[in-house]
Design a protein around this motif. Structure first.
Motif, PDB file in Angstrom:
ATOM      1  N   TYR A 146      -4.457 -10.903  -5.317  1.00 42.87           N
ATOM      2  CA  TYR A 146      -5.248  -9.694  -5.150  1.00 42.87           C
ATOM      3  C   TYR A 146      -4.850  -8.646  -6.179  1.00 42.87           C
ATOM      4  CZ  TYR A 146      -6.422 -11.527  -0.516  1.00 42.87           C
ATOM      5  OH  TYR A 146      -6.866 -12.305   0.517  1.00 42.87           O
ATOM      6  N   GLY A 180       0.818  -1.213   0.000  1.00 42.75           N
ATOM      7  CA  GLY A 180       0.000   0.000   0.000  1.00 42.75           C
ATOM      8  C   GLY A 180       0.849   1.259   0.000  1.00 42.75           C
ATOM      9  N   GLY A 237      -5.492  -2.590  -6.417  1.00 41.61           N
ATOM     10  CA  GLY A 237      -6.420  -1.759  -5.661  1.00 41.61           C
ATOM     11  C   GLY A 237      -6.777  -2.313  -4.292  1.00 41.61           C
ATOM     12  N   ALA A 238      -6.694  -3.622  -4.133  1.00 35.94           N
ATOM     13  CA  ALA A 238      -7.042  -4.234  -2.846  1.00 35.94           C
ATOM     14  C   ALA A 238      -6.146  -3.730  -1.724  1.00 35.94           C
ATOM     15  CB  ALA A 238      -6.955  -5.751  -2.945  1.00 35.94           C
ATOM     16  N   VAL A 251      -4.883  -0.690  -1.353  1.00 30.53           N
ATOM     17  CA  VAL A 251      -5.113   0.698  -0.959  1.00 30.53           C
ATOM     18  C   VAL A 251      -6.572   0.975  -0.618  1.00 30.53           C
ATOM     19  CG1 VAL A 251      -3.116   1.671  -2.153  1.00 30.53           C
ATOM     20  CG2 VAL A 251      -5.279   1.430  -3.377  1.00 30.53           C
ATOM     21  N   GLU A 252      -7.456   0.039  -0.937  1.00 32.03           N
ATOM     22  CA  GLU A 252      -8.884   0.265  -0.727  1.00 32.03           C
ATOM     23  C   GLU A 252      -9.516  -0.668   0.304  1.00 32.03           C
ATOM     24  OE1 GLU A 252     -10.386  -0.267  -4.655  1.00 32.03           O
ATOM     25  OE2 GLU A 252      -9.560   1.621  -5.379  1.00 32.03           O
ATOM     26  N   TYR A 253      -8.756  -1.580   0.870  1.00 33.14           N
ATOM     27  CA  TYR A 253      -9.338  -2.565   1.781  1.00 33.14           C
ATOM     28  C   TYR A 253      -9.988  -1.915   3.000  1.00 33.14           C
ATOM     29  CZ  TYR A 253      -5.323  -1.932   4.853  1.00 33.14           C
ATOM     30  OH  TYR A 253      -4.381  -1.386   5.675  1.00 33.14           O
ATOM     31  N   HIS A 254      -9.438  -0.818   3.457  1.00 31.92           N
ATOM     32  CA  HIS A 254      -9.920  -0.184   4.688  1.00 31.92           C
ATOM     33  C   HIS A 254     -11.351   0.326   4.575  1.00 31.92           C
ATOM     34  CE1 HIS A 254      -9.137   3.605   2.655  1.00 31.92           C
ATOM     35  NE2 HIS A 254      -7.974   3.107   2.326  1.00 31.92           N
ATOM     36  N   GLY A 255     -11.894   0.373   3.369  1.00 25.75           N
ATOM     37  CA  GLY A 255     -13.281   0.791   3.202  1.00 25.75           C
ATOM     38  C   GLY A 255     -14.278  -0.271   3.635  1.00 25.75           C
ATOM     39  N   SER A 256     -13.836  -1.530   3.688  1.00 24.96           N
ATOM     40  CA  SER A 256     -14.773  -2.604   4.035  1.00 24.96           C
ATOM     41  C   SER A 256     -14.270  -3.550   5.123  1.00 24.96           C
ATOM     42  CB  SER A 256     -15.099  -3.423   2.784  1.00 24.96           C
ATOM     43  OG  SER A 256     -13.916  -4.017   2.273  1.00 24.96           O
ATOM     44  N   ARG A 300       0.888   4.111  -2.900  1.00 30.27           N
ATOM     45  CA  ARG A 300       0.553   5.507  -2.570  1.00 30.27           C
ATOM     46  C   ARG A 300       1.749   6.434  -2.704  1.00 30.27           C
ATOM     47  NH1 ARG A 300      -2.332   2.668   1.215  1.00 30.27           N
ATOM     48  NH2 ARG A 300      -0.702   2.889   2.785  1.00 30.27           N
TER      49      ARG A 300
END
Length: 162
Positions: free
Chosen positions: A55, A28, A58-59, A61-66, A32
């Motif tokens: 994976y 991540g 995107g997984a 950097v975006e995992y924290h959304g779910s 970033r």
């Protein structure tokens, strides 16, 4: 019903979880921070080799959304494709019953189910239930009967041969 060890969520040592979580964070940060595509690809290749999971970028950097980092690391530290060649109907029914009942580890049980049946959208059979058509599930419902119906429908699916 008790499930055999191959179907139960595997325990992961805390040191392994920490190692996988560090790998997730490193990837991540590389993405970033503009670590360069070569560095990102090398880190992804190392992660894939260490975990067996593929994976997408995107997984990381975006995992924290779910989910949390700990949840992502636990998933990645466990087998990617827990295929059990001799899984029985009774075991599949128990897995679906556990998902419907909201037992611990529903993500693991859904992965086991998805890998071990041919139905391409077995999760829709569980979570796509229409409250109007099927009625909402409640504490008094026969979860075993609902689970049996879902397994029967999933097992009846035959892929179209082209």
């Amino acid at each position: 019903m008790d499930l055999r060890a191959e179907l139960a969520p595997p325990m992961v040592e805390p040191s392994r979880l920490a190692e996988v979580a560090a790998g997730i964070e490193r990837i991540g940060e590389l993405i970033r921070g503009g670590g360069g595509s070569g560095a990102v690809e090398a880190a992804l290749a190392d992660f894939r080799a260490a975990t067996g999971h593929d994976y997408p970028i995107g997984a990381f950097v975006e995992y924290h959304g779910s989910r949390t980092l700990a949840e992502f690391a636990l998933e990645a530290a466990r087998p990617a494709w827990p295929r059990v060649a001799d899984i029985t109907r009774a075991e599949l029914v128990e897995i679906v019953r556990r998902i419907l009942a909201g037992d611990a580890e529903p993500d693991w049980y859904l992965l086991v189910l998805t890998v071990n049946v041919r139905h391409p959208a077995v999760s829709d059979l569980i979570f796509g239930r229409s409250a109007e058509a099927d009625g909402p599930l409640s504490a008094g419902d026969d979860l075993l009967g609902v689970a049996e119906a879902i397994v029967d429908e999933a097992s009846a699916h035959r892929p179209i041969v082209l």
